[in-house]
Write an enzyme that holds these catalytic residues in place. Sequence first.
Site, short mmCIF file in Angstrom:
data_model
loop_
_atom_site.label_atom_id
_atom_site.label_comp_id
_atom_site.label_asym_id
_atom_site.label_seq_id
_atom_site.Cartn_x
_atom_site.Cartn_y
_atom_site.Cartn_z
N SER A 170 0.79 -1.15 -0.02
CA SER A 170 0.02 -0.12 0.11
C SER A 170 0.85 1.31 0.02
O SER A 170 0.41 2.39 -0.32
CB SER A 170 -1.02 -0.08 1.45
OG SER A 170 -0.49 -0.42 2.19
N HIS A 177 -2.37 -2.78 -6.22
CA HIS A 177 -2.74 -2.29 -5.16
C HIS A 177 -4.24 -2.52 -5.16
O HIS A 177 -5.10 -1.83 -5.72
CB HIS A 177 -2.33 -0.83 -4.72
CG HIS A 177 -2.65 -0.49 -3.17
ND1 HIS A 177 -3.00 0.61 -2.80
CD2 HIS A 177 -2.93 -1.46 -2.18
CE1 HIS A 177 -3.58 0.76 -1.63
NE2 HIS A 177 -3.38 -0.35 -1.06
N GLU A 210 -5.13 0.07 -7.86
CA GLU A 210 -4.14 0.89 -8.37
C GLU A 210 -2.94 0.15 -8.78
O GLU A 210 -2.76 -0.78 -8.39
CB GLU A 210 -3.63 1.82 -7.00
CG GLU A 210 -4.08 3.06 -6.89
CD GLU A 210 -3.47 3.52 -5.60
OE1 GLU A 210 -2.93 4.72 -5.72
OE2 GLU A 210 -3.19 2.79 -4.55
N ASN A 270 -3.41 5.90 -0.90
CA ASN A 270 -3.23 6.36 0.44
C ASN A 270 -2.40 7.39 0.88
O ASN A 270 -2.42 7.84 1.98
CB ASN A 270 -2.20 5.08 1.22
CG ASN A 270 -3.00 4.08 1.23
OD1 ASN A 270 -4.23 3.90 1.61
ND2 ASN A 270 -2.54 2.51 0.96
N1 CAA Z 1 -15.27 -9.28 2.49
C1 CAA Z 1 -16.03 -9.76 1.42
N2 CAA Z 1 -17.08 -9.03 1.33
C2 CAA Z 1 -17.69 -8.30 2.12
C3 CAA Z 1 -16.98 -7.82 3.45
C4 CAA Z 1 -15.72 -8.45 3.47
N3 CAA Z 1 -14.84 -8.31 4.77
N4 CAA Z 1 -17.65 -6.94 4.14
C5 CAA Z 1 -18.80 -6.75 3.42
N5 CAA Z 1 -18.76 -7.41 2.29
C6 CAA Z 1 -19.65 -7.27 1.26
C7 CAA Z 1 -21.10 -7.99 1.74
O1 CAA Z 1 -21.27 -9.27 1.38
C8 CAA Z 1 -22.22 -7.22 0.83
O2 CAA Z 1 -22.27 -7.61 -0.38
P1 CAA Z 1 -23.45 -7.76 -1.37
O3 CAA Z 1 -24.04 -6.33 -1.57
O4 CAA Z 1 -23.11 -8.63 -2.39
O5 CAA Z 1 -24.48 -8.62 -0.38
C9 CAA Z 1 -21.58 -5.79 0.65
O6 CAA Z 1 -20.03 -6.21 0.99
C10 CAA Z 1 -22.09 -4.84 1.68
O7 CAA Z 1 -21.87 -5.25 2.83
P2 CAA Z 1 -22.79 -5.03 4.11
O8 CAA Z 1 -24.19 -4.66 3.62
O9 CAA Z 1 -22.83 -6.11 5.13
O10 CAA Z 1 -22.36 -3.74 4.94
P3 CAA Z 1 -22.10 -2.02 4.47
O11 CAA Z 1 -23.31 -1.78 3.62
O12 CAA Z 1 -21.82 -1.59 5.80
O13 CAA Z 1 -20.87 -2.20 3.60
C11 CAA Z 1 -18.33 -2.20 3.15
C12 CAA Z 1 -19.56 -2.61 4.30
C13 CAA Z 1 -18.60 -2.45 1.77
C14 CAA Z 1 -16.93 -2.58 4.01
C15 CAA Z 1 -18.45 -0.43 3.49
O14 CAA Z 1 -18.56 -0.13 4.74
C16 CAA Z 1 -17.23 0.30 2.74
O15 CAA Z 1 -17.49 0.48 1.71
N6 CAA Z 1 -16.43 0.69 3.79
C17 CAA Z 1 -15.15 1.37 3.17
C18 CAA Z 1 -14.46 0.58 2.80
C19 CAA Z 1 -13.07 1.10 2.06
O16 CAA Z 1 -12.86 2.37 2.36
N7 CAA Z 1 -12.05 0.50 1.70
C20 CAA Z 1 -10.91 0.90 1.19
C21 CAA Z 1 -9.76 0.86 2.53
S1 CAA Z 1 -8.45 1.42 1.86
C22 CAA Z 1 -7.47 0.16 1.19
O17 CAA Z 1 -8.13 -0.98 1.33
C23 CAA Z 1 -6.24 0.61 1.11
C24 CAA Z 1 -4.88 0.46 1.96
O18 CAA Z 1 -4.22 0.16 1.39
C25 CAA Z 1 -5.27 0.84 3.44
#
Ligand code: CAA
Length: 283
Positions: free
Chosen positions: A120, A141, A153, A191
């Site tokens: 990342s 990424h 990315e 990031n």
């Molecule tokens: N693994 C796989 N699928 C997942 C999951 C997981 N850990 N968590 C949730 N999901 C899926 C669910 O199965 C669901 O799928 P369907 O719509 O197909 O049924 C969908 O995501 C939505 O889940 P929920 O309804 O349970 O929950 P939600 O609506 O609260 O969404 C979330 C959960 C998608 C995580 C949402 O909160 C979100 O988008 N959060 C922000 C995530 C983000 O910013 N990620 C980037 C992080 S930065 C990074 O990764 C880079 C780095 O280097 C740090």
Amino acid sequence: MSDIKLIGIVGAGQMGRGIAQVAAASGYQVVMFDVNEDGLNFARDFINKQLDRGVVKGKWEQGFVDSTRSAISQTTDMADLKDCDLVIEAATENKALKFKIFKQLDETINANAILASNTSSISITEIAAVTNRPGLVVGMHFMNPVPVMKLVETITGLETSSETIESVEAVAEKMGKTAVRADDVPGFAVNRILVPMINEAFYALYEGVSDARGIDNAMKLGCNHPMGPLELGDFIGLDTCLAIMEVLYEGLGDTKYRPCPLLKKYVAAGRYGVKVKKGVYEY
Ligand code: CAA
């Protein structure tokens, strides 16, 4: 462009298992490698649960889930990755560890294979320099949770060939993702912007601007973020967030990237977030 069929994944943590699931669901054969057998079994069970939930929700047919499952094998022996066309490394965000893994991969894997890192923030140019195939080393990424987030990315190191970057962008597209190309600068694009925001949320908490729920609700309700920044930090892993801030601080040399003492304190206490059930919040 090279014809990629067999993908190796290094590291069976939350990113590795997500990449393995998406790659297998996109028609690739996948070998998941980790030195820790328990970690591999946990990842396999996690993937199986995700796939089964998809069937219950009516998202996937049972036949699709069965073929996805059977496309993934696991191993604790890196030599089992030797015939891979592409290896995606998703180990812990630690420079020395990544250098060690890339040296081993370079010695083990077919000389024409592409070696990608899901790092990342660590420099792809530096990772490539420990191998004898810098033209075939690239950044891929993925975002967490990998099956949900649409972005990959792609990062070009100084020596990355255009054929290499185009090959991994084609893989990302086949996985249903959109590739955004970023230059090899600390934090790349996502990031560089996201983690300083999380770090700033820690400063706001540290200085008592509001409590944790207040800060998270402000950003969720005020800016339509799906998660508040502190909750997102827990979700990414506070240790990973701190490692990224350190790379930004050291690599860009600007005090605006200094890690918040409170973030450091949480990490020192082992409160890494969701993965250990304790971070800013308890799970
Ligand atoms: N693994 C796989 N699928 C997942 C999951 C997981 N850990 N968590 C949730 N999901 C899926 C669910 O199965 C669901 O799928 P369907 O719509 O197909 O049924 C969908 O995501 C939505 O889940 P929920 O309804 O349970 O929950 P939600 O609506 O609260 O969404 C979330 C959960 C998608 C995580 C949402 O909160 C979100 O988008 N959060 C922000 C995530 C983000 O910013 N990620 C980037 C992080 S930065 C990074 O990764 C880079 C780095 O280097 C740090």
